[in-house]
Every structure is written in structure tokens, then in C-alpha cells.
Design a protein around this motif. Structure first.
Motif, PDB file in Angstrom:
ATOM      1  N   VAL A   8      54.688  31.590  18.901  1.00 36.83           N
ATOM      2  CA  VAL A   8      56.140  31.739  19.201  1.00 36.83           C
ATOM      3  C   VAL A   8      56.714  33.011  19.104  1.00 36.83           C
ATOM      4  O   VAL A   8      57.126  33.670  20.234  1.00 36.83           O
ATOM      5  CB  VAL A   8      56.801  30.904  18.183  1.00 36.83           C
ATOM      6  CG1 VAL A   8      58.504  31.205  18.599  1.00 36.83           C
ATOM      7  CG2 VAL A   8      56.673  29.342  18.380  1.00 36.83           C
ATOM      8  N   ILE A   9      56.249  34.023  18.317  1.00 35.95           N
ATOM      9  CA  ILE A   9      56.667  35.388  18.102  1.00 35.95           C
ATOM     10  C   ILE A   9      56.018  36.267  19.450  1.00 35.95           C
ATOM     11  O   ILE A   9      56.874  36.817  20.065  1.00 35.95           O
ATOM     12  CB  ILE A   9      56.293  36.251  16.920  1.00 35.95           C
ATOM     13  CG1 ILE A   9      56.820  35.562  15.603  1.00 35.95           C
ATOM     14  CG2 ILE A   9      56.231  37.272  17.053  1.00 35.95           C
ATOM     15  CD1 ILE A   9      56.583  35.925  14.293  1.00 35.95           C
ATOM     16  N   VAL A  10      54.839  35.812  19.764  1.00 36.63           N
ATOM     17  CA  VAL A  10      54.155  36.385  20.881  1.00 36.63           C
ATOM     18  C   VAL A  10      54.692  36.146  22.188  1.00 36.63           C
ATOM     19  O   VAL A  10      54.912  37.149  23.023  1.00 36.63           O
ATOM     20  CB  VAL A  10      52.711  36.184  21.143  1.00 36.63           C
ATOM     21  CG1 VAL A  10      52.105  37.025  22.365  1.00 36.63           C
ATOM     22  CG2 VAL A  10      52.006  37.036  19.828  1.00 36.63           C
ATOM     23  N   LYS A  11      55.038  34.932  22.330  1.00 33.12           N
ATOM     24  CA  LYS A  11      55.746  34.363  23.369  1.00 33.12           C
ATOM     25  C   LYS A  11      57.213  35.068  23.810  1.00 33.12           C
ATOM     26  O   LYS A  11      57.713  35.609  24.624  1.00 33.12           O
ATOM     27  CB  LYS A  11      56.094  32.786  23.568  1.00 33.12           C
ATOM     28  CG  LYS A  11      56.552  32.311  24.563  1.00 33.12           C
ATOM     29  CD  LYS A  11      56.696  30.792  24.531  1.00 33.12           C
ATOM     30  CE  LYS A  11      57.710  30.076  25.699  1.00 33.12           C
ATOM     31  NZ  LYS A  11      57.765  28.886  25.723  1.00 33.12           N
ATOM     32  N   ASP A  12      57.868  35.003  22.787  1.00 31.72           N
ATOM     33  CA  ASP A  12      59.453  35.492  22.819  1.00 31.72           C
ATOM     34  C   ASP A  12      59.205  37.277  22.968  1.00 31.72           C
ATOM     35  O   ASP A  12      60.019  37.620  23.634  1.00 31.72           O
ATOM     36  CB  ASP A  12      60.141  35.357  21.194  1.00 31.72           C
ATOM     37  CG  ASP A  12      60.529  33.881  21.335  1.00 31.72           C
ATOM     38  OD1 ASP A  12      60.775  33.363  22.441  1.00 31.72           O
ATOM     39  OD2 ASP A  12      60.534  33.479  20.114  1.00 31.72           O
ATOM     40  N   ALA A  13      58.071  37.895  22.348  1.00 28.65           N
ATOM     41  CA  ALA A  13      58.127  39.394  22.502  1.00 28.65           C
ATOM     42  C   ALA A  13      57.641  39.474  23.907  1.00 28.65           C
ATOM     43  O   ALA A  13      58.259  40.531  24.534  1.00 28.65           O
ATOM     44  CB  ALA A  13      56.946  39.886  21.717  1.00 28.65           C
ATOM     45  N   ILE A  14      56.784  38.832  24.440  1.00 30.40           N
ATOM     46  CA  ILE A  14      56.531  39.068  26.008  1.00 30.40           C
ATOM     47  C   ILE A  14      57.822  38.899  26.981  1.00 30.40           C
ATOM     48  O   ILE A  14      57.807  40.021  27.694  1.00 30.40           O
ATOM     49  CB  ILE A  14      55.378  38.065  26.271  1.00 30.40           C
ATOM     50  CG1 ILE A  14      54.008  38.392  25.768  1.00 30.40           C
ATOM     51  CG2 ILE A  14      55.261  37.784  27.966  1.00 30.40           C
ATOM     52  CD1 ILE A  14      53.095  37.441  25.907  1.00 30.40           C
ATOM     53  N   GLN A  15      58.705  37.853  26.557  1.00 29.33           N
ATOM     54  CA  GLN A  15      59.597  37.495  27.368  1.00 29.33           C
ATOM     55  C   GLN A  15      60.977  38.462  26.996  1.00 29.33           C
ATOM     56  O   GLN A  15      61.818  38.565  27.810  1.00 29.33           O
ATOM     57  CB  GLN A  15      60.192  36.203  26.993  1.00 29.33           C
ATOM     58  CG  GLN A  15      59.190  35.069  27.550  1.00 29.33           C
ATOM     59  CD  GLN A  15      58.926  35.074  28.921  1.00 29.33           C
ATOM     60  OE1 GLN A  15      60.073  35.245  29.802  1.00 29.33           O
ATOM     61  NE2 GLN A  15      57.642  34.696  29.422  1.00 29.33           N
ATOM     62  N   GLY A  16      60.757  39.270  25.916  1.00 26.20           N
ATOM     63  CA  GLY A  16      61.766  40.401  25.643  1.00 26.20           C
ATOM     64  C   GLY A  16      63.048  39.645  24.997  1.00 26.20           C
ATOM     65  O   GLY A  16      64.059  40.143  25.021  1.00 26.20           O
ATOM     66  N   ASN A  17      62.926  38.464  24.402  1.00 25.65           N
ATOM     67  CA  ASN A  17      63.882  37.812  23.546  1.00 25.65           C
ATOM     68  C   ASN A  17      64.158  38.428  22.394  1.00 25.65           C
ATOM     69  O   ASN A  17      63.279  38.939  21.645  1.00 25.65           O
ATOM     70  CB  ASN A  17      63.493  36.337  23.357  1.00 25.65           C
ATOM     71  CG  ASN A  17      63.511  35.472  24.659  1.00 25.65           C
ATOM     72  OD1 ASN A  17      63.921  35.782  25.666  1.00 25.65           O
ATOM     73  ND2 ASN A  17      62.382  34.575  24.541  1.00 25.65           N
TER      74      ASN A  17
END
Length: 332
Positions: free
Chosen positions: A253-262
């Protein structure tokens, strides 16, 4: 009244639509990117490093224990997607000497290139009643959990600005959204990360740099197991009202949100509710996110009040049981 409410919602949608080009970052591409993870030798940090490595990133692991770092390096390398990938290990305490942290990160960038994604995951915890916690524990937790994120971020931010790109993640905690019994030393350090993240995001957004604050729940890690040994009864009972997550799930979840810039990164329904409730003046990165906050805030506040009531009830029951036990001991 209904027409006014509808007009208000339409106005919000139009406003968010107008500013959406300014707040929607382009996803970061991990293949070939240089990812630095502090506290990367175990727990969530290790799982984040593995997740990024699986997606083709080059990894720099930073932690204090050199032996653990080398063991983790071998484990991560099993997930390589090409023979060019590298895992670099650096043994340093990120909370003590800024110049040392700056120097080791310069060395890492000389070897693997500029940092594209920095994940500040180094942290520790102490639980107990406020008056029972040693004063130096408050100082140590602030150093590790807060300054241990300030120093690495400070060391890479100039290069990110020059390149007009980058991501920085601060791994906070749900205890950084809600102060709970037993966390008087821990919660403030995690709350501090949010203040840092909000201020920093406003500074660096024009440079196409995006900050993410992650609020993981109780997670099955060595640190959580160690913390559980000294938790007060009240803290244990409150923690049991929600389930324990797996580190791999949290890392994804953290990696996904970091990639998206959330800006916000939360796990599960409880995490989602807390992120809405504590959104305040925090940045949004999509129209949908902003609308969800506007629509759900009131409803979630009602649910949150029930949670707070149950937590207060747990604390009162434990106090009454303790006093009853003490009075019984006195009469014997």
C-alpha cells in the motif's frame, strides 16, 4: 435547503476540477529508480525494499545493525528482475549526526545515482503510563522517530529540487493520527511527522516533488512484538479492537501511494476512516479524495465518537479493577 446543498456540492466539484491539474502528480516509474529505505533491515522497511526491488528499483538500505543489513540484502536479492539491480547496505544511525547521514547518502548517490524515492522508516517505540516513562525515553523517541526522518530528507532534498522530481515517504502510525493510552512518548513523535510533511509538501510541490505520510496500523513486525511485551493492559485492550496487519500488505500500500504521489497512505477500513477524520488542511491529490473527505467527514465523526467512548470505557474499567485489587490487598 436542498438546492443550496446541491449548489454547494457543485461549487466544490467545479473548484476541485479547476485545481486538479495542479494537484495530480505523474506516477513515479520504479524500474531503474534509486530507492533509499531507512530502517530497512526488518519489518515494514524491509518489505518496502523488497516490493520496490520486485519492480526493478535499485535499493540502498540504511540501518544500524550491519549483520541484519547483510542478511536482508541476501533476502532482497532473491527477488531481482534483472542482473543490473543492486542492493547497497549502509550501517549508520540516522538520528545522531546529520553530517554523517549527509555523507553516506552522497556516497550512495555516487554509486547508484540520485535518489528518486526516500522512505523514512526508521523508528522505535516505548509504551507505558506517562509518569512511568523515563524522561530520556521522550528525548530518544523524538530523536529516532522525528530527527531520524528529518536528517535523510534534508540530505536529499536539494538534489531532488535540482532534478525537479522525487518522492519522500514518512512512515508515521495510526498513533500519529489518534493519541491513545500508553503512547504519550510515541504518539507525539509520529504526529510531528505529519506537520513536517505538510509544511515540506507546500515547499517542494512546485518542484514536482511529492510527499507521502503513511499511517500503518498495528503490524506484525519484530518491533511490534517487542513493544507488546511492555504494553499496559489498557493499551493492549484498545489495540485488540482492530486486527494486526502483515508487513507485506502494508508495504504494498505504501509503495503504491508513494508512486502515485498520494499525500495520505492508509491501510484497511479503520485507516481510511482515520485519514478522512484527520484530513484537516492536508493536501489532496485527486478530485475523488477531496469529495470523499467532504461527504464522509460528518458520518465518520459519529462513528469515531463511538470508538472514543469505548476506549474511555476500557480505561475506566481497568482503573476500577486496579483500585479494587489494591484495596483488597490493603485489607488482607
Amino acid at each position: 435547503m436542498l438546492l443550496l446543498a446541491a449548489a454547494f456540492i457543485v461549487a466544490i466539484v467545479l473548484l476541485l476540477y479547476m485545481v486538479s491539474p495542479l494537484i495530480s502528480p505523474k506516477p513515479l516509474k520504479l524500474p531503474g529508480a534509486h530507492v533509499v529505505v531507512t530502517g530497512g533491515s526488518s519489518g515494514i522497511g524491509k518489505c518496502i525494499a523488497i516490493e520496490c526491488y520486485k519492480q526493478g528499483a535499485f535499493i540502498t538500505l540504511i540501518a544500524r545493525d550491519e549483520n541484519k543489513l547483510l542478511q536482508t540484502k541476501k533476502e532482497i536479492e532473491k527477488y531481482s528482475v534483472n542482473d543490473k539491480q543492486v542492493v547497497l547496505c549502509i550501517s549508520v544511525d540516522v538520528s545522531k549526526d546529520y553530517e554523517q547521514v549527509e555523507n553516506v547518502l552522497k556516497q550512495a548517490q555516487e554509486k547508484l545515482g540520485p535518489v528518486d524515492l526516500l522512505v523514512n522508516c526508521a523508528g522505535t517505540s516505548v509504551t507505558g503510563k506517562f509518569e512511568d516513562i523515563e524522561v530520556n525515553s521522550f528525548e530518544r523517541l523524538m530523536a529516532v522517530n522525528y530527527l531520524g526522518s528529518v536528517y535523510p530528507s534534508r540530505a536529499v532534498i536539494s538534489t531532488m529540487k535540482e532534478r525537479r522530481m522525487g518522492r519522500i515517504v514518512f512512515v508515521s502510525s495510526q498513533a500519529g493520527q489518534l493519541g491513545l493510552f500508553g503512547y504519550t512518548a510515541y504518539s507525539p513523535t509520529k504526529f510531528a511527522l505529519r506537520g513536517l510533511a505538510e509544511a515540506l509538501q507546500m515547499e517542494v510541490k512546485p518542484y514536482n516533488i511529492y510527499v507521502t505520510v503513511a499511517y500503518p496500523p498495528d503490524t506484525d513486525t519484530p518491533g511490534f512484538a517487542e513493544e507488546s511485551k511492555t504494553k499496559p493492559l489498557e493499551t493492549k485492550l484498545i489495540s485488540e479492537t482492530s486486527s494486526v496487519c502483515q508487513a507485506e500488505q502494508v508495504a504494498r500500500v505504501i509503495v503504491k501511494d508513494a508512486i502515485q504521489g498520494n499525500f495520505n497512505s492508509s491501510v484497511g477500513s479503520d485507516g481510511y476512516m482515520l485519514s478522512i477524520l484527520t484530513s484537516g488542511m492536508s493536501p489532496v491529490t485527486s478530485i475523488t479524495e477531496g469529495l470523499q473527505q467532504v461527504v464522509c467527514m460528518g458520518i465518520f465523526r459519529i462513528v469515531g465518537l463511538f470508538y472514543l467512548g469505548s476506549f474511555d470505557s476500557i480505561v475506566r474499567r481497568c482503573m476500577m479493577q486496579r483500585e479494587k485489587s489494591e484495596n483488597t490487598d490493603k485489607t488482607e
